[in-house]
Design an enzyme around this catalytic site. Structure first.
Site, mmCIF file in Angstrom:
data_model
loop_
_atom_site.group_PDB
_atom_site.id
_atom_site.type_symbol
_atom_site.label_atom_id
_atom_site.label_comp_id
_atom_site.label_asym_id
_atom_site.label_seq_id
_atom_site.Cartn_x
_atom_site.Cartn_y
_atom_site.Cartn_z
ATOM 1 N N THR A 1 4.865 -6.461 -2.810
ATOM 2 C CA THR A 1 3.817 -5.475 -2.527
ATOM 3 C C THR A 1 4.090 -4.697 -1.252
ATOM 4 O O THR A 1 3.168 -4.128 -0.664
ATOM 5 C CB THR A 1 2.432 -6.149 -2.431
ATOM 6 O OG1 THR A 1 2.391 -6.988 -1.270
ATOM 7 C CG2 THR A 1 2.146 -6.986 -3.654
ATOM 8 N N CYS B 1 -6.325 -1.320 6.506
ATOM 9 C CA CYS B 1 -6.066 -0.166 5.631
ATOM 10 C C CYS B 1 -7.216 0.841 5.600
ATOM 11 O O CYS B 1 -7.129 1.855 4.894
ATOM 12 C CB CYS B 1 -5.789 -0.649 4.208
ATOM 13 S SG CYS B 1 -4.434 -1.825 4.089
ATOM 14 N N HIS C 1 -8.490 1.960 -2.730
ATOM 15 C CA HIS C 1 -7.334 1.472 -1.993
ATOM 16 C C HIS C 1 -6.500 0.599 -2.928
ATOM 17 O O HIS C 1 -7.037 -0.229 -3.673
ATOM 18 C CB HIS C 1 -7.793 0.671 -0.776
ATOM 19 C CG HIS C 1 -6.697 -0.123 -0.143
ATOM 20 N ND1 HIS C 1 -5.531 0.451 0.311
ATOM 21 C CD2 HIS C 1 -6.581 -1.466 0.095
ATOM 22 C CE1 HIS C 1 -4.748 -0.485 0.802
ATOM 23 N NE2 HIS C 1 -5.354 -1.665 0.678
ATOM 24 N N GLU D 1 -2.016 0.810 10.803
ATOM 25 C CA GLU D 1 -2.040 -0.579 11.251
ATOM 26 C C GLU D 1 -0.637 -1.040 11.606
ATOM 27 O O GLU D 1 -0.426 -2.208 11.913
ATOM 28 C CB GLU D 1 -2.662 -1.493 10.201
ATOM 29 C CG GLU D 1 -1.959 -1.569 8.871
ATOM 30 C CD GLU D 1 -2.604 -2.599 7.958
ATOM 31 O OE1 GLU D 1 -2.231 -3.780 8.081
ATOM 32 O OE2 GLU D 1 -3.464 -2.221 7.142
#
Length: 347
Positions: free
Chosen positions: A111, A70, A192, A38
């Site tokens: 993150t 993702c 994920h 992405e």
């Protein structure tokens, strides 16, 4: 978290990951390269075409880039499985490569991360034998997106967590409806991981829905072996769930004959739930020591360097610039000349 050098991007990360596979097994039979990301570098040309040249693959290879936040590496794996089912002599090279970058001083900044995973899909898999059942789920949700004009994503954190849980649950329900194994018949779960605690949240959510009665400590214990690489790398978007699988495979647990689930999620939102079994001799195909060395060899950066790298990613003139030589990786991104991206080996 990992941050990329000025002369690294998804192409160099992905090529370095795939090079390990070709060095061991060669390129014979590889007729398709699927590049999932992405972190797009061009609105038209696939990042995989640059990788194709860097790896020295022959001309008789189809190359395509896939995008859905993702999730798209899982789509690539499923499409690859269909190609191999049609012609078992073929191998498909799948690369998942991403850079998670957010605005400074935002809640999402911690993150961030960067990483790539590559694997081949073959008729005789060495690490995971896919089972036929799978479940999918799609819903139009504005939880995370990146407009064309922006180098960083826009995130609605609370909405994203809810969307993730709803999508994974929906995909699991669909998986069960298509003959999938019940929750308690699955030995390990790989989720994920935009951050590692999200995997624990997701597993607790599925356990509650399945009525397994697992207490929080037991849930965390079952997820812990899948979080080792993501905890050190940070968010790697399309690569994240496969880094979870790799951490599990590289770990101390004996997985031979065990059923492993992959719960793949991409914001926006698409999810898929699937399972596979681990072959008896899977450890012979692992390179755990090399993976550890690559992680240990990363160079720590101080605040000033980190901020400079973040600033360099926002090019004032994106059509022409050179990058500083920084990365010790096998390939580097040399910059842009007349709107053409330059890639080269480092040696």
């Amino acid at each position: 978290m990992s941050v990329v050098a000025e002369d690294e991007d998804v192409v160099t990360l992905g090529a370095a990951a795939a090079q390990q596979i070709l060095a061991r097994g060669g390129a014979d039979g590889v007729r398709t390269l699927m590049f999932a990301t992405e972190t797009g570098i061009d609105q038209s040309k696939s990042a995989g075409v640059y990788v194709h040249r860097l790896l020295g693959l022959g001309p008789n290879v189809r190359v395509v880039e896939l995008k859905q936040a993702c999730y798209s590496a899982t789509a690539a794996m499923q499409f690859a499985a269909a190609l191999v089912a049609r012609d078992p002599s073929e191998k498909v090279l799948v690369i998942a490569s991403d850079i998670a970058r957010y605005e400074l001083d935002t809640a999402a900044e911690p993150t961030q991360g960067a990483g790539a995973v590559a694997f081949t899909v073959t008729a005789n898999p060495a690490l995971l034998e896919l089972e036929p059942a799978n479940g999918v789920y799609t819903e139009d949700v504005m939880d995370f997106w990146r407009p064309n004009h922006s180098t960083t994503a826009i995130v609605d954190g609370k909405t994203s967590i809810t969307a993730y849980l709803d999508a994974v649950a929906g995909a699991f329900d669909d998986y069960l409806s298509r003959g999938g194994a019940p929750f308690d018949a699955i030995d390990w779960f790989c989720y994920h991981q935009p951050f590692t605690k999200m995997a624990v949240k997701a597993h607790r959510h599925l356990a509650d829905r399945a009525g397994s009665g697992a207490d929080p400590a037991a849930v965390a214990a079952r997820i812990e072996p899948t979080t080792g690489y993501n905890r050190r790398i940070g968010n790697s978007y399309t690569a994240s769930v496969y880094l979870a699988l790799l951490a599990l495979l590289d770990g101390a647990e004996d997985l031979a004959g065990k059923r492993v689930a992959i719960a793949s999620y991409g914001s926006g939102a698409v999810a898929e739930f699937l399972t596979g079994t681990v072959p008896a001799n899977y450890r012979t195909a692992l390179r755990a020591a090399e993976n550890e060395r690559r992680l240990a060899d990363r160079v720590p950066v101080d605040d000033a360097t980190y901020l400079a790298l973040q600033d360099a990613a926002r090019r004032r003139d994106p059509s022409n610039y050179e990058t500083a030589r920084q990365t010790p990786a096998p390939f580097r991104f040399g910059g842009v000349r007349d709107d053409q991206r330059i890639y080269e080996p480092t040696v």
